[in-house]
Motif scaffolding. Sequence first.
Motif, PDB file in Angstrom:
ATOM      1  N   THR A  14       0.838  -1.204   0.000  1.00 49.26           N
ATOM      2  CA  THR A  14       0.000   0.000   0.000  1.00 49.26           C
ATOM      3  C   THR A  14       0.875   1.257   0.000  1.00 49.26           C
ATOM      4  OG1 THR A  14      -1.703  -1.158   1.233  1.00 49.26           O
ATOM      5  CG2 THR A  14      -1.820   1.239   1.265  1.00 49.26           C
ATOM      6  N   PHE A  68      -4.740   9.089   7.027  1.00 45.52           N
ATOM      7  CA  PHE A  68      -4.665   7.880   6.216  1.00 45.52           C
ATOM      8  C   PHE A  68      -3.332   7.782   5.472  1.00 45.52           C
ATOM      9  CE2 PHE A  68      -9.434   8.097   6.248  1.00 45.52           C
ATOM     10  CZ  PHE A  68      -9.626   6.901   6.917  1.00 45.52           C
ATOM     11  N   ILE A  72      -2.645   9.233   2.670  1.00 44.98           N
ATOM     12  CA  ILE A  72      -2.839   9.214   1.213  1.00 44.98           C
ATOM     13  C   ILE A  72      -3.163  10.626   0.730  1.00 44.98           C
ATOM     14  CG2 ILE A  72      -5.288   8.501   1.442  1.00 44.98           C
ATOM     15  CD1 ILE A  72      -4.795   6.921  -1.223  1.00 44.98           C
ATOM     16  N   ARG A 111     -11.263   1.166  -3.375  1.00 46.64           N
ATOM     17  CA  ARG A 111     -11.486   1.035  -1.927  1.00 46.64           C
ATOM     18  C   ARG A 111     -10.922   2.241  -1.182  1.00 46.64           C
ATOM     19  NH1 ARG A 111     -14.777  -3.008   0.246  1.00 46.64           N
ATOM     20  NH2 ARG A 111     -13.266  -3.719   1.781  1.00 46.64           N
ATOM     21  N   MET A 112      -9.818   2.757  -1.657  1.00 52.64           N
ATOM     22  CA  MET A 112      -9.242   3.965  -1.049  1.00 52.64           C
ATOM     23  C   MET A 112     -10.240   5.113  -1.174  1.00 52.64           C
ATOM     24  SD  MET A 112      -6.124   3.483   0.046  1.00 52.64           S
ATOM     25  CE  MET A 112      -6.780   1.955   0.669  1.00 52.64           C
ATOM     26  N   ILE A 130     -13.262   4.657   1.230  1.00 54.09           N
ATOM     27  CA  ILE A 130     -13.026   4.916   2.661  1.00 54.09           C
ATOM     28  C   ILE A 130     -12.821   6.415   2.917  1.00 54.09           C
ATOM     29  CG2 ILE A 130     -10.524   4.450   2.649  1.00 54.09           C
ATOM     30  CD1 ILE A 130     -10.829   3.154   5.345  1.00 54.09           C
ATOM     31  N   VAL A 131     -12.123   7.065   2.004  1.00 53.97           N
ATOM     32  CA  VAL A 131     -11.906   8.509   2.154  1.00 53.97           C
ATOM     33  C   VAL A 131     -13.235   9.264   2.015  1.00 53.97           C
ATOM     34  CG1 VAL A 131     -10.882  10.530   1.018  1.00 53.97           C
ATOM     35  CG2 VAL A 131      -9.470   8.544   1.520  1.00 53.97           C
ATOM     36  N   GLN A 143      -0.323   5.736  10.171  1.00 54.73           N
ATOM     37  CA  GLN A 143      -1.536   5.809   9.347  1.00 54.73           C
ATOM     38  C   GLN A 143      -2.654   5.029  10.024  1.00 54.73           C
ATOM     39  OE1 GLN A 143       1.055   4.244   6.109  1.00 54.73           O
ATOM     40  NE2 GLN A 143      -0.477   5.148   4.776  1.00 54.73           N
ATOM     41  N   ASP A 177      -7.487   1.428   9.124  1.00 55.26           N
ATOM     42  CA  ASP A 177      -8.612   1.147   8.211  1.00 55.26           C
ATOM     43  C   ASP A 177      -8.204   1.086   6.745  1.00 55.26           C
ATOM     44  OD1 ASP A 177      -8.953   2.796  10.402  1.00 55.26           O
ATOM     45  OD2 ASP A 177     -10.938   3.484   9.811  1.00 55.26           O
ATOM     46  N   ILE A 178      -7.206   1.899   6.337  1.00 58.14           N
ATOM     47  CA  ILE A 178      -6.930   1.924   4.902  1.00 58.14           C
ATOM     48  C   ILE A 178      -6.319   0.609   4.425  1.00 58.14           C
ATOM     49  CG2 ILE A 178      -6.574   4.441   4.875  1.00 58.14           C
ATOM     50  CD1 ILE A 178      -3.773   3.736   3.694  1.00 58.14           C
ATOM     51  N   ALA A 214      -9.189  -1.803   4.209  1.00 59.11           N
ATOM     52  CA  ALA A 214     -10.028  -1.502   3.051  1.00 59.11           C
ATOM     53  C   ALA A 214      -9.402  -2.062   1.782  1.00 59.11           C
ATOM     54  CB  ALA A 214     -10.221   0.000   2.916  1.00 59.11           C
TER      55      ALA A 214
END
Lengths: 452, 89
Positions: A10, A67, A69, A252-253, A256-257, B78, B81-82, B85
């Motif tokens: 990831t 997260f 990201i 999926r990212m 969730i965001v 982080q 959850d990510i 997911a």
Amino acid sequence: MINQKDILYTQEMINKRHLDIRTITMGISLLDCMDTDVNVCAQKIYDKITLRAKDLVQVGQEIEKEFGIPIVNKRISVTPISLVGAACQTDSYVPLAVAMDNAAKAVGVNFIGGFSALVQKGCTDSDWKLMRSIPEALARTERVCSSVNVGSTKAGINMDAVAEMGRIIKKTAELTAENYGLGCAKLVVFANAVEDNPFMAGAFHGVGEAETVLNVGVSGPGVVYHALQSVKGQPFDTVAETIKRTAFQITRMGQIVGVEASRRLGVPFGIVDLSLAPTPAVGDSVARILEEMGLQVCGTHGTTAALALLNDAVKKGGVMASNHVGGLSGAFIPVSEDEGMIAAAESGVLTLSKLEAMTCVCSVGLDMIAVPGTTSAETVSAIIADEAAIGMVNSKTTAVRIIPAPGLQVGDRVEMGGLLGSAPVMPVHEQSAAAFVARGGRIPAPLQSLKN
Amino acid sequence: MKAVVTVVGKDRVGIIAQVCAALAESNVNVLDISQTVMQGYFTMMMVVDVSAAAVPLAQLCQTMEDKGAEMGLSIRLQREDIFDAMHRV
């Protein structure tokens, strides 16, 4: 515990393969901002946007951090201004565009979409006013984006509007000539426009939408490209499967965001737009994915088939990853925003005709294409008509975002900077379509049966 | 709420101690640690509980990133959850 390999995978997608959330876009209804006085209407628009979106950027930044990201853009879309402004006793909607621009600056978003009109069957007085306000509105504002829907599968193509938009695009280019016609990069002409698109420049908040809503656009051409490098030479079944799996993870990212952002903002979550949106950065290109499938240069024979597979696999992989999928959802092929497309266009392999063919099987249309400044308004209209016809007949969204760059010739380059990138000026046919465009009227909606 | 801390960099004495001290300072509880050293490169993953953290999560992420820069390592915190997911259906 999640295993180490998954965690590192990831992180690698984010750090090295340009995986990001391209945009979180808040849709805001402005229907309650109508007023007979254009200045009062403008004030209401400013007040409503700055109230509803006041936390958008901050919440976006917090989620990015938590997260890990990047959320590249935070944006706003609003109700088409031709509806909001219809009650105003005015000849020009430029003050409403200025109000949108000021509100966008106040809340810190980089683009606001919805200076729009939906004229697929006909134009109201307000629609004409909006279209004629576009050149000045885009020249006087920095962050406002405009779109006009000129056709649909159900209504056909409004050729009067197509003719007008050719002139509007030319005028927009002239008014922003000092920036190579940059205004045109913020103006899209659609067929079958969607109401929940989070991507600019074509985003607007449709009248079928809720009061406010949050839509998310994901990205990740770099991730798909990298995944395909591990299946070199293998059959297309494997290629499709690999793209599907990757698209699932990317989406999926986004999901969730989107859910997290909508929860924090207290706004309903709308959709995830499953699009592969490239950037000018090396390693974030849709063209390079097509080339990885075995094409020497994007635009050569086989490109349309490769793109068809890519577009379909992205949707199939993504659709299960989100509870609501919408927007444009597919692969984008904006020439100026894609390093591989720029190279292919500069080499002369990727032409306007090939791009048109590619738009039959992918997400949008002739996107971010620069043509010589001498291109006539009628030719621009004819290009729009061709693209709208593809959308109309194939029941899909198509669009034209074209820049007739003032003073530039084939071989020159339009530099727009940032995510808009740079576009090589591509040749158009010299032969006139003026008499065709001058006919006006409507092209009837196509038959929906006897399809061959 | 759980978060994942990833630490990657050149191995040396006291990495775990310093990272844990920084987490403890923000009242973050360590639930699980796994680490390996491959060709002199240190890779550590921790699962931590941030529900009682003394600072907001976004700030904690920044603090750990800064701590990493100070130690000459990459440290990322982080939300868990990510990863769920992306890798769990």
